[in-house]
Design a protein around this motif. Structure first.
Motif, PDB file in Angstrom:
ATOM      1  N   CYS A 108       5.133   4.274  -0.043  1.00 41.95           N
ATOM      2  CA  CYS A 108       5.308   3.260  -1.083  1.00 41.95           C
ATOM      3  C   CYS A 108       4.022   3.074  -1.883  1.00 41.95           C
ATOM      4  CB  CYS A 108       5.783   1.945  -0.476  1.00 41.95           C
ATOM      5  SG  CYS A 108       4.526   0.933   0.325  1.00 41.95           S
ATOM      6  N   PHE A 109       4.194   2.538  -3.066  1.00 43.46           N
ATOM      7  CA  PHE A 109       3.075   2.398  -4.010  1.00 43.46           C
ATOM      8  C   PHE A 109       2.002   1.464  -3.453  1.00 43.46           C
ATOM      9  CE2 PHE A 109       1.637   0.771  -8.374  1.00 43.46           C
ATOM     10  CZ  PHE A 109       0.816   1.869  -8.602  1.00 43.46           C
ATOM     11  N   TRP A 110       2.404   0.441  -2.738  1.00 43.98           N
ATOM     12  CA  TRP A 110       1.456  -0.519  -2.173  1.00 43.98           C
ATOM     13  C   TRP A 110       0.460   0.171  -1.246  1.00 43.98           C
ATOM     14  CZ3 TRP A 110      -0.670  -4.899  -3.070  1.00 43.98           C
ATOM     15  CH2 TRP A 110      -1.136  -5.755  -2.071  1.00 43.98           C
ATOM     16  N   ARG A 111       0.897   1.240  -0.588  1.00 40.07           N
ATOM     17  CA  ARG A 111       0.043   1.971   0.346  1.00 40.07           C
ATOM     18  C   ARG A 111      -0.704   3.127  -0.317  1.00 40.07           C
ATOM     19  NH1 ARG A 111      -1.245  -1.292   4.324  1.00 40.07           N
ATOM     20  NH2 ARG A 111       0.593  -2.416   5.063  1.00 40.07           N
ATOM     21  N   ALA A 112      -0.515   3.324  -1.594  1.00 39.11           N
ATOM     22  CA  ALA A 112      -1.172   4.435  -2.284  1.00 39.11           C
ATOM     23  C   ALA A 112      -2.677   4.240  -2.338  1.00 39.11           C
ATOM     24  CB  ALA A 112      -0.628   4.568  -3.700  1.00 39.11           C
ATOM     25  N   ASP A 113      -3.416   5.327  -2.264  1.00 38.66           N
ATOM     26  CA  ASP A 113      -4.854   5.288  -2.495  1.00 38.66           C
ATOM     27  C   ASP A 113      -5.096   4.963  -3.970  1.00 38.66           C
ATOM     28  OD1 ASP A 113      -7.403   6.987  -3.476  1.00 38.66           O
ATOM     29  OD2 ASP A 113      -7.704   6.295  -1.401  1.00 38.66           O
ATOM     30  N   VAL A 114      -5.802   3.868  -4.234  1.00 32.96           N
ATOM     31  CA  VAL A 114      -5.961   3.411  -5.613  1.00 32.96           C
ATOM     32  C   VAL A 114      -6.682   4.460  -6.459  1.00 32.96           C
ATOM     33  CG1 VAL A 114      -7.083   1.684  -7.089  1.00 32.96           C
ATOM     34  CG2 VAL A 114      -5.821   0.956  -5.063  1.00 32.96           C
ATOM     35  N   ASP A 115      -7.723   5.059  -5.932  1.00 31.85           N
ATOM     36  CA  ASP A 115      -8.458   6.058  -6.715  1.00 31.85           C
ATOM     37  C   ASP A 115      -7.589   7.261  -7.034  1.00 31.85           C
ATOM     38  OD1 ASP A 115     -10.775   4.596  -6.935  1.00 31.85           O
ATOM     39  OD2 ASP A 115     -11.790   5.580  -5.258  1.00 31.85           O
ATOM     40  N   GLU A 116      -6.775   7.686  -6.066  1.00 30.45           N
ATOM     41  CA  GLU A 116      -5.896   8.831  -6.312  1.00 30.45           C
ATOM     42  C   GLU A 116      -4.866   8.497  -7.392  1.00 30.45           C
ATOM     43  OE1 GLU A 116      -2.257  10.016  -3.840  1.00 30.45           O
ATOM     44  OE2 GLU A 116      -3.837  11.339  -3.066  1.00 30.45           O
TER      45      GLU A 116
END
Length: 286
Positions: A108-116
């Protein structure tokens, strides 16, 4: 880096339908005026609650595919031709509402690496080179994890793009002035018996409501009210529209705002008590 001609507006949203509710009139107006309008949607809203009984069987990936078609129809209504899915279709999935087990899904988007995720968006920024970026505030407007993450990713991507050659002159957050929303709800309560709806939402349920003085910019989209309503109707799994009002899956009526409001958080403010053009003060743009 050589500039591109004309006005270029980039909007970053969490799910299909967010763009039409928050910025539909603005998008339609600038598209009609010849600006390049680019929408980046971060997820396909696979965990959205479906309103029509005939579509209640849709969930997960099937719902995402359906909502992508709804998004295409909505953008046609607004005259927007450039629609991107962050990282490609299905790269980030809907995170569900805050505090649910859905938030723990590693896809899910909430768990995405922000920099990536921001690197994907920075690529789009370098291609489009927008003078204006519109997204949510740091609470995502109302605390939804995907909206908060869209804010983080958009702001980080703007920083990455600046480090590598393109600084976005103006960045705005979606806002709604409290007195305007209060007045709109007062009209809604008077009109409610003439609508198919039975209950109203509250002012606090509207994303981005702030004291009037926080609002720096208002975009008069009344000439594009029909386009905004049509775009919202296109998102039929999520929205029911009747005249000047709409409901989401909670069945609580809200007003459709066709003058849309913003807070300038980076860049030079244009003249007047409130700006009336997102591009006001941008050098070389008329």
């Amino acid at each position: 880096m050589k500039d591109l001609p004309g006005r270029r507006l980039l909007l970053v949203h969490a799910h299909p339908d967010d763009e039409s509710i928050n910025n539909g009139a603005t998008m339609a107006r600038y598209a009609a005026e010849g600006a390049q309008v680019t929408l980046v949607t971060c997820t396909l809203g696979e965990r959205g609650e479906v309103i029509p009984p005939g579509l209640a069987h849709l969930s997960g990936a099937a719902l995402g595919r359906h909502r992508r078609r709804e998004l295409a129809e909505a953008m046609q209504a607004l005259g927007v031709r450039d629609v991107r899915l962050l990282g490609g279709a299905g790269r980030y999935s809907d995170s569900g509402m805050m505090g649910l087990p859905d938030n723990d899904d590693p896809a899910c988007f909430w768990r995405a690496d922000v920099d990536e995720a921001a690197a994907h968006l920075a690529e789009i920024i370098h291609e489009v080179r927008p003078q204006v970026l519109v997204t949510y505030d740091d609470d995502g407007g109302y605390g939804h994890p995907d909206h908060i993450q869209a804010h983080r990713v958009a702001m980080r991507a703007a920083g990455l793009a600046a480090e590598s050659g393109w600084t976005i002159p103006k960045i705005y957050w979606n806002r709604a002035p409290r007195t305007v929303v209060e007045d709109a709800f007062a009209r809604l309560r008077e009109d409610l018996p003439r609508t198919p709806f039975t209950k109203t939402a509250e002012v606090g349920d509207v994303p981005g409501v702030v004291p009037d003085e926080r609002v720096t910019t208002e975009i008069d989209g009344t000439a594009y009210a029909a386009a905004k309503a049509a775009a919202m109707r296109a998102h039929a799994t999520q929205i029911t529209v009747d005249g000047e009002y709409f409901v989401l899956s909670n069945d609580l009526a809200q007003p459709i705002l066709t003058t849309e409001y913003y807070e300038l958080v980076r860049g030079e403010r244009g003249p007047g008590a409130r700006e009336t053009d997102l591009f006001a003060g941008v050098e070389g743009v008329s």
